[in-house]
Structure formats: C-alpha cells, structure tokens
Design a protein around this motif. Structure first.
Motif, PDB file in Angstrom:
ATOM      1  N   VAL A   7       3.296  14.838   1.442  1.00 15.71           N
ATOM      2  CA  VAL A   7       3.465  13.723   1.827  1.00 15.71           C
ATOM      3  C   VAL A   7       4.568  12.916   1.547  1.00 15.71           C
ATOM      4  CG1 VAL A   7       2.301  11.288   1.808  1.00 15.71           C
ATOM      5  CG2 VAL A   7       0.885  13.212   2.189  1.00 15.71           C
ATOM      6  N   ALA A   8       4.869  13.350  -0.062  1.00 13.01           N
ATOM      7  CA  ALA A   8       6.045  12.754  -0.658  1.00 13.01           C
ATOM      8  C   ALA A   8       7.260  12.598  -0.018  1.00 13.01           C
ATOM      9  CB  ALA A   8       6.070  13.264  -1.846  1.00 13.01           C
ATOM     10  N   PRO A   9       7.773  13.865   0.540  1.00 10.41           N
ATOM     11  CA  PRO A   9       9.129  13.786   1.489  1.00 10.41           C
ATOM     12  C   PRO A   9       9.138  12.845   2.650  1.00 10.41           C
ATOM     13  CG  PRO A   9       8.371  16.095   0.784  1.00 10.41           C
ATOM     14  CD  PRO A   9       7.269  15.263   0.713  1.00 10.41           C
ATOM     15  N   VAL A  10       7.887  12.605   3.273  1.00  4.21           N
ATOM     16  CA  VAL A  10       8.008  11.512   4.350  1.00  4.21           C
ATOM     17  C   VAL A  10       7.674  10.366   4.004  1.00  4.21           C
ATOM     18  CG1 VAL A  10       8.076  13.718   5.811  1.00  4.21           C
ATOM     19  CG2 VAL A  10       5.688  12.529   5.121  1.00  4.21           C
ATOM     20  N   SER A  11       7.430  10.089   2.832  1.00  2.74           N
ATOM     21  CA  SER A  11       6.745   8.590   2.531  1.00  2.74           C
ATOM     22  C   SER A  11       7.716   7.634   2.087  1.00  2.74           C
ATOM     23  CB  SER A  11       5.538   8.743   1.597  1.00  2.74           C
ATOM     24  OG  SER A  11       4.797   7.423   1.285  1.00  2.74           O
ATOM     25  N   ALA A  12       7.564   6.464   2.435  1.00  9.15           N
ATOM     26  CA  ALA A  12       8.822   5.398   1.791  1.00  9.15           C
ATOM     27  C   ALA A  12       8.330   5.299   0.294  1.00  9.15           C
ATOM     28  CB  ALA A  12       8.986   4.465   2.833  1.00  9.15           C
ATOM     29  N   SER A  67       5.808  12.597  -7.652  1.00  8.68           N
ATOM     30  CA  SER A  67       4.503  11.696  -7.375  1.00  8.68           C
ATOM     31  C   SER A  67       4.013  11.205  -8.458  1.00  8.68           C
ATOM     32  CB  SER A  67       3.688  13.033  -6.428  1.00  8.68           C
ATOM     33  OG  SER A  67       4.056  13.279  -5.522  1.00  8.68           O
ATOM     34  N   VAL A  68       2.905  10.584  -8.226  1.00  9.49           N
ATOM     35  CA  VAL A  68       1.989   9.926  -9.361  1.00  9.49           C
ATOM     36  C   VAL A  68       0.658  10.785  -9.287  1.00  9.49           C
ATOM     37  CG1 VAL A  68       1.014   8.023 -10.630  1.00  9.49           C
ATOM     38  CG2 VAL A  68       3.213   7.899  -9.247  1.00  9.49           C
ATOM     39  N   PRO A  82       0.769  -1.126  -0.039  1.00 10.89           N
ATOM     40  CA  PRO A  82      -0.138  -0.049   0.105  1.00 10.89           C
ATOM     41  C   PRO A  82       0.903   1.248  -0.029  1.00 10.89           C
ATOM     42  CG  PRO A  82       0.091  -1.019   2.046  1.00 10.89           C
ATOM     43  CD  PRO A  82       0.729  -1.856   1.331  1.00 10.89           C
ATOM     44  N   ARG A  83       0.217   2.226  -0.554  1.00 10.56           N
ATOM     45  CA  ARG A  83       0.803   3.613  -0.408  1.00 10.56           C
ATOM     46  C   ARG A  83      -0.141   4.755  -0.115  1.00 10.56           C
ATOM     47  NH1 ARG A  83       4.297   3.748  -4.484  1.00 10.56           N
ATOM     48  NH2 ARG A  83       3.561   1.418  -4.655  1.00 10.56           N
ATOM     49  N   HIS A  84       0.359   6.043   0.148  1.00 12.77           N
ATOM     50  CA  HIS A  84      -0.671   6.996   0.499  1.00 12.77           C
ATOM     51  C   HIS A  84      -1.249   7.402  -0.792  1.00 12.77           C
ATOM     52  CE1 HIS A  84      -2.145  10.586   2.763  1.00 12.77           C
ATOM     53  NE2 HIS A  84      -1.992  11.329   1.535  1.00 12.77           N
ATOM     54  N   VAL A  85      -2.676   7.472  -0.607  1.00 14.34           N
ATOM     55  CA  VAL A  85      -3.546   8.223  -1.904  1.00 14.34           C
ATOM     56  C   VAL A  85      -4.302   9.090  -1.460  1.00 14.34           C
ATOM     57  CG1 VAL A  85      -5.431   7.315  -3.390  1.00 14.34           C
ATOM     58  CG2 VAL A  85      -3.596   5.581  -2.766  1.00 14.34           C
ATOM     59  N   ALA A  86      -3.784  10.200  -2.200  1.00 15.83           N
ATOM     60  CA  ALA A  86      -4.522  11.670  -1.845  1.00 15.83           C
ATOM     61  C   ALA A  86      -5.598  11.635  -2.696  1.00 15.83           C
ATOM     62  CB  ALA A  86      -3.773  12.802  -2.067  1.00 15.83           C
ATOM     63  N   ALA A  87      -6.838  11.624  -2.353  1.00 12.36           N
ATOM     64  CA  ALA A  87      -7.957  11.525  -2.999  1.00 12.36           C
ATOM     65  C   ALA A  87      -8.515  12.860  -3.176  1.00 12.36           C
ATOM     66  CB  ALA A  87      -9.195  10.625  -2.356  1.00 12.36           C
ATOM     67  N   MET A 145      -7.366  19.357  -5.426  1.00  9.19           N
ATOM     68  CA  MET A 145      -6.350  19.536  -4.460  1.00  9.19           C
ATOM     69  C   MET A 145      -5.459  18.265  -4.178  1.00  9.19           C
ATOM     70  SD  MET A 145      -6.571  23.055  -4.191  1.00  9.19           S
ATOM     71  CE  MET A 145      -5.570  23.115  -2.974  1.00  9.19           C
ATOM     72  N   GLY A 146      -6.019  17.089  -4.692  1.00 13.63           N
ATOM     73  CA  GLY A 146      -5.262  16.019  -4.373  1.00 13.63           C
ATOM     74  C   GLY A 146      -3.913  15.873  -4.417  1.00 13.63           C
ATOM     75  N   LEU A 147      -3.166  16.469  -5.673  1.00 15.61           N
ATOM     76  CA  LEU A 147      -2.087  16.647  -5.965  1.00 15.61           C
ATOM     77  C   LEU A 147      -1.162  17.408  -4.951  1.00 15.61           C
ATOM     78  CD1 LEU A 147       0.576  15.319  -7.686  1.00 15.61           C
ATOM     79  CD2 LEU A 147      -0.222  16.959  -9.475  1.00 15.61           C
ATOM     80  N   SER A 148      -1.950  18.692  -4.845  1.00 15.05           N
ATOM     81  CA  SER A 148      -1.125  19.449  -3.988  1.00 15.05           C
ATOM     82  C   SER A 148      -0.957  18.931  -2.508  1.00 15.05           C
ATOM     83  CB  SER A 148      -1.966  20.624  -3.595  1.00 15.05           C
ATOM     84  OG  SER A 148      -2.312  21.328  -5.031  1.00 15.05           O
ATOM     85  N   SER A 149      -2.034  18.047  -1.988  1.00 10.48           N
ATOM     86  CA  SER A 149      -1.767  17.734  -0.621  1.00 10.48           C
ATOM     87  C   SER A 149      -0.639  16.368  -0.935  1.00 10.48           C
ATOM     88  CB  SER A 149      -3.249  17.069  -0.309  1.00 10.48           C
ATOM     89  OG  SER A 149      -3.634  15.955  -0.945  1.00 10.48           O
ATOM     90  N   ALA A 150      -0.485  15.922  -1.589  1.00 11.42           N
ATOM     91  CA  ALA A 150       0.534  14.820  -1.735  1.00 11.42           C
ATOM     92  C   ALA A 150       1.949  15.457  -1.811  1.00 11.42           C
ATOM     93  CB  ALA A 150       0.222  14.263  -3.215  1.00 11.42           C
ATOM     94  N   ALA A 151       1.891  16.661  -2.164  1.00 11.91           N
ATOM     95  CA  ALA A 151       3.165  17.442  -2.060  1.00 11.91           C
ATOM     96  C   ALA A 151       3.819  17.512  -0.591  1.00 11.91           C
ATOM     97  CB  ALA A 151       3.278  18.838  -2.548  1.00 11.91           C
TER      98      ALA A 151
END
Length: 713
Positions: A469-474, A505-506, A432-437, A461-467
């Motif tokens: 998360v990306a630096p702290v997510s494996a 990010s994706v 699993p991975r973080h999914v910014a809905a 705003m999903g991609l903005s919120s993922a910004a």
C-alpha cells in the motif's frame, strides 16, 4: 494470573472405571493420556484452546507420566514437533485452530505427510466453521485430501470421541500417516460423561529416553526419497488406512424402516441430524431414525466398498456435507458410477450450497428430499414449518421491534480502546489513511464507533500487507499488531522485511502482555512480577522490554513506547510518526496490560485485603447529568460499554442523558478523553474507600456536617 484449570487438571488423573462429566475438548485431552502420548504441543485458538491450557497447568502431573508439553510460538512450530514420530516409535499430538492454523502449519505438514510416521501422530484441529466462527470459512478436508492425511470427524458423543482418539493413534501407526481429528465448536463444548481408563506411560518418553538416534535417509522428505513417498501413499498407506477403518468399524450404519432411501452424514453433524429428523417426524416410536444413516466418522480416506454397500440397496441417498465444495458428494458419485450402482444422489442442491448445517437448515433439506422420494411421509415432515413460523411470530410480537445489531467490541477498560480513540483524534487533524489491521482483539476497531481498518490478511501480517500500500498511498499507511501476533509471525514476516527494504510505514504494536484473544496465554514478553499498586489499588505489572529490545536489535530506527491510557501523548506520538521526515520504519508501542488479566489479579488482591481488614480503594467515574448536554461525543469517541443512556431526573428534559453504569472498572478513559478532546466537564472521578483509616473517617464526618449545614432547613 491466568484462569485456573485446577478442576480440569484433576480430571486428567482419573483412573480406570471412574465416570467424569466434562466438555468434549477435555475428554479429548484425557484420551491423549490414555493413549500413551509422549509429547503434546500446539498453538491456542478457539475452540481448542483449553486442551493446551489444561496441559500447561498440569505440567507437574504430566512429568510423572513422562509427557512433554510445549506451547509453541505458532502452528508451524507445533507441526514440526511431530518430526519425533517420523523417526521414533513415540506417540505425539499437536493442536491448533483450523483452517487458518492449518495454513500456517502447511509447510511442516506437507513434509510430514510425505515421509510418513513411525509412531502415532495426531493433529487435533478446531474446525472453526459456521456462525460461531471467527475466521475465514474454509474446511480442513481439502488439506487432508491434498496431503493424503487421514481425517476423522467424530460423532459428538464423549465415549465415542475418547475411543476415536485412541483409534486415531492406532490408525496413524497402521497407515504410517499423520491423522487429523477435527472437532467442531459444538463438539468441543459438548457436555457429557464418559468412563475413564488408566493413563499410559509411553515406552519412549522423557522418563525413558532414546540412547542413540538411528539414521534412515528414507525418512527425509528430500529427493530422491520423495518420489518413493508418493508411491507409498497411493499403494500402501491409504489402502492400510481403509483396511483399519473397516476392520475397526470406524464408520457406523444405523438401519431404518424406510430402506429404499438413505442418508450419508459427516460424524460431526450427527447430533444435528438426529434433532432435525425428530422435528420432521422422521423417527420411530423409540426415537430411532426411520431413514438408514451411514455416519462417516472417517471422512478421508473414504472406503469405496462401504459406500457401494450402503447405496446399492437405495433408490436415493441424501449427503449431508457441511461447507463448500462438496468433496464427499463428488467422491460418492464417482465411486457409485464406477461400480455401476444406480442410486440418485442428492446433496448441496437439496440442502444448501454453503453455510453451517444447523438443525433448521437440515429439516428444510429433509423436507425437500422427502417431497421427492418419500411423498407418503411428507405430511409429517411439513408440520415443523407451522411450528417455526409460529415461534418467530410470537418472538416478533414480544420484542415489538427488531433487535439492534451487536457487533463485537472491546472489553470494558481494554487498553486498546484509548489508542484507537487517540487515532480518531489524529485522523480529525491529519485526515484518514490506510490501516492494515491484524488478527486479534484490536481488529474490533473495524466496527463502530471507530471504523478503523481496511484489510486483514493473516495473523501478524498487517505490516507485510502495508508494504504493497505504501508506494501507492498519498498518506503514510499504518499497520497494527498485538504482541501475540508480533511473536507469531509479525516480527519475521513484517518487521525484518520492512527494515531490510527501508519501508516508510508506521507499525502500532499493542503490548498488553498476553495472547489475549485466545485466553490470555503467556508470551516470551509476558511480565513476570507485580511492580506496584497505584492510588486506586490497581496493581500493574513490571514493564517488560523484550519487544523493544528485539526491535532495536534488528535496527528499527524510530521507536517510541507510550502508555495506552495516556491519550494526549499517544495522539501526539502517532501524529509525529505520520509526519516525521525520518526514513525507514516507524514503530509505536502502546503499553497497557490486558484488562481481563488485571481484573483477575485485582480480585485476588481485594480478597486478601478483606480477609486482613486492610484499607482498599476502588476508582469509579460518573457523569453529572445536570451538566451533560446529551451530544454523545464521549460515546462516539470511546465506545465503552459502560457508557450508556438513561432518562434524566429533571422532568423538563426530554432527551436522555449519558451515564456510567456499574460495569465501570475505573480505567479513566472517559475522563481522559473529556480532557484531551475538550468534550465537556461533566465527568468526575470517585474513589470508593473500604475500611478507611481514622483520619479519613474524621474528614468524611466533617464533610457530612458541612453539607448538612449548607442544606436549606
């Protein structure tokens, strides 16, 4: 094609004296034209989508009135249209879903409220609060107070609502202030009748244009004028609004025999209050409230003299104010304290601190209020408890067991369902991975059976919120967005920021061709022509590459477009996006037309085929129950509502088997998953042919003959 509003469009042309039956939101739409509106804009959203949808389909008729209609990309662009009313004596109206839409429009609204308006400016918001809501539970009232906007909350009665629309424009012009008309869900969908007036052609419109613009810097929300605007709000505009409210009796007082108490209620709650009073036995023989009621059809600004005049004759007043916090209750307490009025105020503590004020909740509050201030009437007010408890007990007896929960889900055949099925298969392999809905149909993946999604922070705003998360997510995070959200805010706030900052990010874009969750409104990327019909008679639209072209134009380095129903390719593409060493943003576009729009078009195609006796083919899927093992893997992986259970025909089998019911529209996902995920071979595809040709009839007769020959005698 989109839903036809031909009946509603015809309603707009009705003339003076004609009585029509309509929904509340359509009555408001008609009232706009009767008020001499010059332009209408907005962004769709429940419960006010129909206003803009009908206006768009009525463009030809509205052009004869000089009314310009513009569906906007988002609420901010809609609010900015009201700038026309700042400088010119023209009436304009915009509409959107509140409170989220008001938040998006807040920048433009603050500037409009500062400068004030010359022509009437009306904002029709769908106050999406309560059990039927699909957004965060907040109120428009706070925004109206913050920016000194007039706020109307009409009593749900169609003649009253249409009259209040006309008053709204006049109030806006009298107070030089934009007016917000908030309509609750029940008011929008209220059915009733009202008498029409003739539509009014505005003096300034697309038929009668302004020759040259005037230049008045004081109309600009720019220092030093903004300081003068603030003074005008307090010293001129709000007092003018209060004078108009009093002079035109916008608020209403209904007297009652129990004059030592009273009720102050928001106009939109009036019908629910009346029903609750009747249930509690607090109405007279003619059905009128025994308790005096002050109906606040204008909830901001409040008129202190009206409040004092109503309360000074009472021992106690009950305030019905839906939602948190209690703005009206606080202001009423302050007004009465300044005026030295000794009147007990009961509000949230007696009613409920939060939540929708449905009739049952209001009855409970009335009973508590009556116990304190109307003890002699309490025996009448308490009878409802036994009635309610009896109904609930009867329902429990009939049901036998609790009704299972029914969380929201995708439509049958939705093109977003196979994408999340593919994503589940990827999670099986990569974890699993973080999914910014995001806001939209695809947010339903947060529920069973997918359980995909960890945050929603706003439309697009999903991609903005993922910004963050990306630096702290494996694992590389994933953000989702629909094409509606992409154009609303996702492109600017998400994509351009990610490209600028080289975000790793994706982004998964669901490109179904429409803003589907609000009624399948068209977008700049909506396909314009039908391209072909496949073997199943499933007409598909020509692919539109506007989104891909825009992404390439801003420099997205990694971009793939995959058909939504191709689960195997989608699985491998998502896996590649999660594991590639390519730098920067990775974008996967899932292309598949909204199934609702596709089915609407197919119905028309089939109707034409029947009328011309043309050959038709429908695809259906089935499950061989002799092969089905009953492990339900197919249901857990797709969640399609047409996949269900039934008792097996084999009397020796004790467990239910999976079956596909008549709701199946032949999208093929179940068979695709059986193949891709190696589930089981029990699925089969069937083509239902109507008006077959001679060769097909001949082959069918041979098959029938062969089957009969193989059957035992």
């Amino acid at each position: 094609m989109e839903r036809s509003f031909a009946h509603e469009v015809a309603l707009l042309a009705k003339g003076a004296g004609e009585v029509v039956h309509a929904e509340g939101i359509l009555a408001v739409t008609k009232a706009l034209l009767q008020s001499g509106v010059s332009y209408v804009g907005g962004y769709q959203g429940s419960p006010v989508s129909q206003l803009l949808d009908v206006m768009v389909q009525a463009k030809d008729y509205l052009a004869t009135l000089g009314v310009h209609v513009e569906p906007c990309t988002n609420e901010a662009s809609a609010a900015a249209m009201l700038a026309a009313s700042v400088n010119y004596p023209v009436r304009g109206a915009v509409t959107w879903k509140s409170i989220v839409g008001t938040n998006v429009a807040s920048d433009a609204l603050s500037n409009l409220a500062s400068a004030g308006v010359t022509g009437g400016a009306l904002i029709v918001v769908g106050e999406d609060y309560g059990e039927g809501s699909s957004v965060v539970q907040e109120r428009t009232h706070a925004f109206a107070m913050k920016s000194s906007l007039c706020l109307l909350d009409p009593r749900p009665d169609l003649p009253h609502v249409t009259a209040l629309v006309e008053h709204a424009f006049a109030l806006s012009e009298a107070a030089s202030t934009p007016v917000v008309l908030q309509l609750r869900i029940r008011a929008c969908h209220l059915q009733g009748t009202f008498t029409c007036k003739d539509n009014v052609r505005a003096a300034v419109s697309s038929l009668h244009r302004v020759d040259a613009p005037g230049h008045n810097p004081s109309h600009m929300s720019h220092p030093p004028f903004t300081f003068e605007h603030e003074r005008q709000k307090v010293e001129a505009r709000l007092p003018a609004a209060r004078r108009y409210i009093v002079e035109h009796a916008i608020n209403e007082v209904h007297e009652g025999e129990l004059a030592h108490v009273g009720i102050v209620v928001q106009g939109g709650l009036y019908n629910a209050l009346v029903a609750a009073l009747e249930t509690a036995g607090l109405v007279d023989a003619e059905g009128r409230s025994r308790i005096p009621i002050l109906v606040l059809n204008a909830t901001y600004p409040l008129v202190p003299d009206e409040l004092v005049d109503f309360a000074k004759r009472r021992l106690a007043v009950l305030v019905l104010e839906e939602g948190h916090p209690e703005f009206i209750e606080f202001e009423l307490a302050a007004v009465l304290a300044r005026a030295g009025v000794d009147c007990a105020i009961r509000g949230k503590a007696t009613m409920a601190d939060a939540g929708e004020y449905a009739s049952e909740r209001i009855v409970a509050g009335l009973v508590r209020f009556a116990a304190e201030f109307l003890p002699t009437t309490l025996h009448d007010a308490e009878r409802w408890r036994d009635d309610v408890d009896g109904v609930r007990e009867h329902a429990r007896a009939l049901l036998g067991e609790p009704v299972p929960p029914r969380p929201p889900g995708f439509c049958i055949g939705c093109p977003e369902r196979p994408v999340f099925s593919a994503l589940k298969l990827v999670e099986r392999d990569l974890g699993p991975r973080h999914v910014a809905a995001d806001i939209g149909c695809h947010s339903f993946a947060m529920f069973e059976p997918f359980m995909i999604g960890h945050s929603i922070t706003g439309y697009g705003m999903g991609l903005s919120s993922a910004a963050g998360v990306a630096p702290v997510s494996a694992a590389r995070p994933l953000a989702t967005v629909g094409d509606g959200g992409f154009w609303h805010n996702g492109f600017l706030s998400g994509v351009t920021s990610a490209v600028k900052n080289g975000s790793d990010s994706v982004l998964l874009i669901f490109k179904n061709g429409y803003t589907s969750a609000t009624g399948t409104q068209e977008l700049v990327s909506t396909p314009r022509a039908s391209r072909r019909s496949d073997a199943g008679g499933q007409s598909t639209t020509a692919s539109d590459t506007t989104i891909e072209n825009v992404l390439e134009g801003v420099g997205v380095p990694w971009l793939r477009t995959v058909h939504s129903y191709d689960v195997a390719t989608m699985q491998s593409t998502l896996a590649e996006a999660f594991t590639t060493t390519a730098p920067g943003l990775k974008v996967v576009v899932a292309e598949g037309e909204c199934q609702l729009e596709r089915q609407r078009r197919l119905r028309a195609v089939r109707a034409r085929s029947r009328s011309t006796s043309r050959r038709g083919v429908r695809v259906r899927y089935g499950i061989d129950e002799d092969i089905c093992t009953g492990d339900r893997a197919c249901i857990r992986l797709s969640g399609c509502p047409s996949l269900t259970l039934k008792a097996p025909a084999d009397p020796l089998r004790v467990t239910q088997v999976t079956t596909i019911d008549a709701g199946c529209i032949g999208c093929g996902l179940c068979g695709e998953l059986a193949q891709t995920a190696a589930l089981c071979p029990s699925f089969h595809r069937v083509e239902v042919i109507t008006r077959p040709n001679a060769w097909e009839r001949f082959i069918a007769s041979l098959r029938t003959f062969a089957l009969r020959a193989l059957l035992p005698a």
